[in-house]
Design a protein around this motif. Structure first.
Motif, short mmCIF file in Angstrom:
data_model
loop_
_atom_site.label_atom_id
_atom_site.label_comp_id
_atom_site.label_asym_id
_atom_site.label_seq_id
_atom_site.Cartn_x
_atom_site.Cartn_y
_atom_site.Cartn_z
N ASP B 339 39.85 16.33 -12.07
CA ASP B 339 40.43 14.98 -12.07
C ASP B 339 39.39 13.92 -12.43
OD1 ASP B 339 42.98 15.92 -11.08
OD2 ASP B 339 42.01 16.17 -9.13
N TYR B 340 38.18 14.10 -11.89
CA TYR B 340 37.13 13.09 -12.11
C TYR B 340 35.82 13.77 -12.49
CZ TYR B 340 40.20 10.07 -9.31
OH TYR B 340 41.26 9.36 -8.81
N TRP B 341 35.04 13.06 -13.27
CA TRP B 341 33.65 13.42 -13.51
C TRP B 341 32.81 12.30 -12.92
CZ3 TRP B 341 31.76 17.63 -16.67
CH2 TRP B 341 30.36 17.68 -16.75
N VAL B 342 31.97 12.62 -11.96
CA VAL B 342 31.11 11.60 -11.39
C VAL B 342 29.82 11.54 -12.21
CG1 VAL B 342 29.77 10.89 -9.39
CG2 VAL B 342 32.07 11.82 -9.07
N ALA B 343 29.54 10.36 -12.76
CA ALA B 343 28.34 10.17 -13.60
C ALA B 343 27.44 9.14 -12.93
CB ALA B 343 28.76 9.70 -14.99
N TYR B 344 26.16 9.14 -13.33
CA TYR B 344 25.22 8.23 -12.70
C TYR B 344 24.28 7.66 -13.75
CZ TYR B 344 23.34 12.99 -12.39
OH TYR B 344 23.00 14.29 -12.67
N GLY B 363 38.95 14.58 -0.15
CA GLY B 363 40.21 13.84 -0.28
C GLY B 363 41.24 14.57 -1.13
N GLY B 364 40.85 15.73 -1.70
CA GLY B 364 41.82 16.55 -2.43
C GLY B 364 41.65 16.54 -3.94
N ALA B 365 40.76 15.71 -4.47
CA ALA B 365 40.60 15.64 -5.92
C ALA B 365 39.65 16.74 -6.41
CB ALA B 365 40.06 14.28 -6.33
N SER B 366 39.80 17.09 -7.67
CA SER B 366 38.89 18.04 -8.31
C SER B 366 37.82 17.25 -9.06
CB SER B 366 39.69 18.91 -9.28
OG SER B 366 38.82 19.66 -10.08
N VAL B 367 36.55 17.55 -8.78
CA VAL B 367 35.46 16.71 -9.26
C VAL B 367 34.32 17.55 -9.82
CG1 VAL B 367 33.76 14.94 -8.63
CG2 VAL B 367 35.99 15.01 -7.47
N GLU B 368 33.84 17.16 -10.98
CA GLU B 368 32.63 17.78 -11.54
C GLU B 368 31.58 16.69 -11.77
OE1 GLU B 368 33.30 20.58 -14.76
OE2 GLU B 368 31.15 20.87 -15.09
N TYR B 369 30.31 17.09 -11.87
CA TYR B 369 29.24 16.16 -12.22
C TYR B 369 28.12 16.97 -12.83
CZ TYR B 369 27.30 17.93 -7.84
OH TYR B 369 26.84 18.76 -6.86
N ALA B 370 27.18 16.31 -13.48
CA ALA B 370 26.08 17.01 -14.15
C ALA B 370 25.08 17.50 -13.11
CB ALA B 370 25.40 16.08 -15.14
N LEU B 371 24.83 18.81 -13.12
CA LEU B 371 23.90 19.39 -12.14
C LEU B 371 22.46 19.14 -12.52
CD1 LEU B 371 25.74 22.79 -11.59
CD2 LEU B 371 25.64 20.87 -10.00
N LYS B 372 22.23 18.77 -13.78
CA LYS B 372 20.88 18.44 -14.22
C LYS B 372 20.89 16.99 -14.67
CE LYS B 372 19.06 21.53 -17.10
NZ LYS B 372 18.25 22.37 -16.24
N ALA B 373 19.89 16.23 -14.27
CA ALA B 373 19.84 14.83 -14.61
C ALA B 373 19.92 14.64 -16.13
CB ALA B 373 18.56 14.20 -14.06
#
Lengths: 421, 421
Positions: B339-344, B363-373
């Motif tokens: 559902d979301y990609w968390v970016a920084y 909260g129930g959402a499906s979330v991915e983010y980059a494991l390497k900076a």
């Protein structure tokens, strides 16, 4: 007539199936929240796929045979070799990191004992293409969030974490020769399951002095990163691993699972292929076998599939987890009763009842009705016995009455677009 | 390294698994709307379970072997024997009618051809304990509502229905001796797949006269209940079956599936154990093998399980159905992107990104983010490549920006109770 299922195999009657479905749905839900996607492979594979990874000795535990085409085949005893084969076949085309999970049924011909059947379902979660401890933290968080989603708390379940590279560096610092490390790992792996004196004797038999034996036994007790840094922090190899582990524990806290995790250097994971951080989940009272085990296996894809990619994963079976949930009163079942029972006052109204059932079903509701004409009272009794919450009664004047089978409360309703209003 | 899956076995990469999941979810959804509950049995069973039902000749098509305990075992080629065993074991305790379904993977060692693999998934829906045609109508309605739920229409798929008891009564009316009926069934079963002259010759070879042969061939053409009543309605056995079938078709109309169903006396279903109404679902263009087949088998539970209960059921496999759906552009897949990609913006904010991911996941959402900076631009590119619809960007000032990856639209959001507001 055969008398029943084979020993070690389960029949899943609706109640047991509903519990299995609850577990598997929770596995899938949490894996998806972590953005893992499901895959599956064949339950029957070439025997070589397993002997290649585990050697010929595994054959004694397999359901293996020669198929009608003369092929040596085996029912899958684990998912990792299939996973490695599938990833290796499309390694270039796959988006990295690969985040995959699967829920295979696995088969082993084992002596039967508590928590061990000859088949079980096992969640496999694997992550390929990232060597940093961010990936290790992400993976362990999946396992912890699953047991949390099942209603267990950090007082019920503990994640015990070690790092094979740290342990290797510590053994180096203690003067254990590189070639002896695997044997020492073997002793540590069993240290909880045999008297400490035996473990000490085995370490001494490896040629280690009293001081080294004491230090190794000390490492397998309660340790902290601070303590290890104080004792061994001046050794560069150790310091480097401690820094990574500090980041790892920080990530676990950020992901919200830090409170579940203990550093525990006794965790080795028997299988030889792990290369870094390894972990197991246990019930906090130590009543059951491990609920889950996994870790980093950076060289396995190379050796099994010829693809040099870092990787890590875990497996979580349904048997021990189910025993723990039942013991804690936390085993739930997917709901299986229908939403409505359509009943009719006059047998001549069966057709009208079927029309109503058809419309409600196409509207998405689950509906049952008596297939044989019965008195209304018997129909309502059957509905209650089936656990259906509400009956819709088709009256002789064609009016529809919605009746709660718990309270007996009734109200007149109408059918509109497949729903009762 | 083994080169791939065994011939006739499928690897389910995430895309194929998502299509399989779509099919299986639809099967389960519709079966549940009809108030059927799921069960399962072991994929490995005693060989005897199958030879008992089908004779020794089935062994040639099985994955069978002797296990390490000396037991003759086989991978299940069909579900009915397991179903019969399980129902028989608890026949008295089970609520009647038994309405059960299962979605087993089945295995046959067969010559490979289009629509035939060596494994497939098969929905099995069975109903035990009701001898009236109300049950036959309910069962066929499940099959029809499944293909409707998959987006197919009555112009795409036809249900072809026959009744073995009617056919037997008609043959009796035509003077065919009782003992010849099975042989005539055998000829009718093949009548579509060979030149009509061959079928006529085979019928004549059974000792039937020209008039009987003509009449039988006529019965395998277009027939209607009205036509049959006009031609054979004075024969009591026939009249009784026609009355039941008239009720049956009336129930199918009441359930909303009448328009999908044709009376077709060519449908015999090769297997010997059917005793009443039988049916198959086919694509209307006749391009594919049967999608589904089933019927009433009132004597099978007695012969397999020693329990005298009327029963009926059908099987629907995933392979032919999948081919048809793909051909019609109707094969869908369960959604698997997060559902979301968390970016920084700043690598130092990885911890904050993980906290956000953890909270959204709980909260129930499906979330991915980059494991390497990575640079923010690369993160957003990875998110788009993963098919994620929205990114949540953790800015250096800690503000959260929700960005649509399709439109590029952005707005400031806050995290409240595991959700973005």
């Amino acid at each position: 007539m055969a008398k029943g299922a084979l020993p070690g195999f389960r029949d899943f009657y609706p109640q047991e199936l509903a519990e299995r479905a609850y577990l598997l749905r929770t596995w899938r839900d949490v894996a998806r929240r972590f953005a893992f996607v499901e895959y599956d492979g064949p339950p029957l594979e070439p025997l070589e796929l397993y002997t290649r990874k585990s050697g010929e000795e595994i054959v004694g535990q397999l359901y293996n045979f020669v198929d009608k085409g003369g092929r040596e085949v085996a029912l899958r005893p684990e998912m990792t070799p299939t996973f490695a084969r599938m990833v290796a076949d499309k390694a270039n085309a796959l988006r990295k990191p690969v985040r995959w999970f699967s829920v295979p049924q696995l088969f082993r011909y084992e002596r039967q004992q508590k928590g061990r059947l000859r088949e079980h379902f096992q969640l496999n979660v694997d992550l390929v293409g990232e060597s940093d401890v961010t990936a290790d933290a992400e993976l362990l968080a999946v396992a912890v969030e699953i047991v949390r989603a099942l209603g267990l708390t950090q007082n019920d379940v503990r994640a015990r974490v070690s790092d094979r590279r740290l342990l290797r560096a510590l053994l180096g610092a203690l003067g254990v020769p590189e070639g002896q490390a695997p044997a020492v790992f073997g002793v540590i792996d069993k240290i909880e399951r045999q008297p400490l004196e035996i473990s000490r004797e085995k370490l001494a038999a490896l040629g280690l002095g009293q001081a080294a034996v004491d230090a190794i036994v000390g490492l397998t007790g309660r340790v902290s990163l601070e303590r290890l840094r104080a004792d061994y922090g001046t050794v560069p190899d150790v310091a480097e691993r401690l820094a990574d582990l500090e980041r790892y524990f920080g990530y676990l806290r950020a992901l919200g699972v830090g409170e579940w995790v203990d550093l525990d250097l006794k965790i080795v994971r028997g299988l030889a292929y792990y290369t870094g951080i390894v972990f197991e989940l246990f019930d906090a009272h130590g009543e059951f076998r491990a609920i889950c085990g996994g870790g980093r296996y950076d060289t396995l894809l190379e050796s099994l599939g010829g693809v040099d990619l870092p990787a890590l994963g875990f497996g979580m079976g349904d048997v021990v987890l189910g025993e723990l949930l039942r013991k804690r009163g936390l085993m739930h079942a997917e709901r299986s009763a229908a939403d409505y029972w359509v009943a009719y006052s006059d047998p001549a109204q069966l057709g009208q009842a079927m029309e109503l059932a058809g419309a409600l079903r196409r509207g998405g509701a689950s509906v049952e009705y008596a297939l044989k004409a019965q008195q209304l009272g018997r129909q309502l009794k059957a509905a209650a016995a089936a656990g259906v919450p509400e009956a819709v009664i088709v009256r002789e004047d064609h009016a529809l009455i919605l009746k709660s089978l718990a309270s007996g409360e009734e109200r007149t309703v109408r059918l509109r677009e497949g729903r009762l209003v």
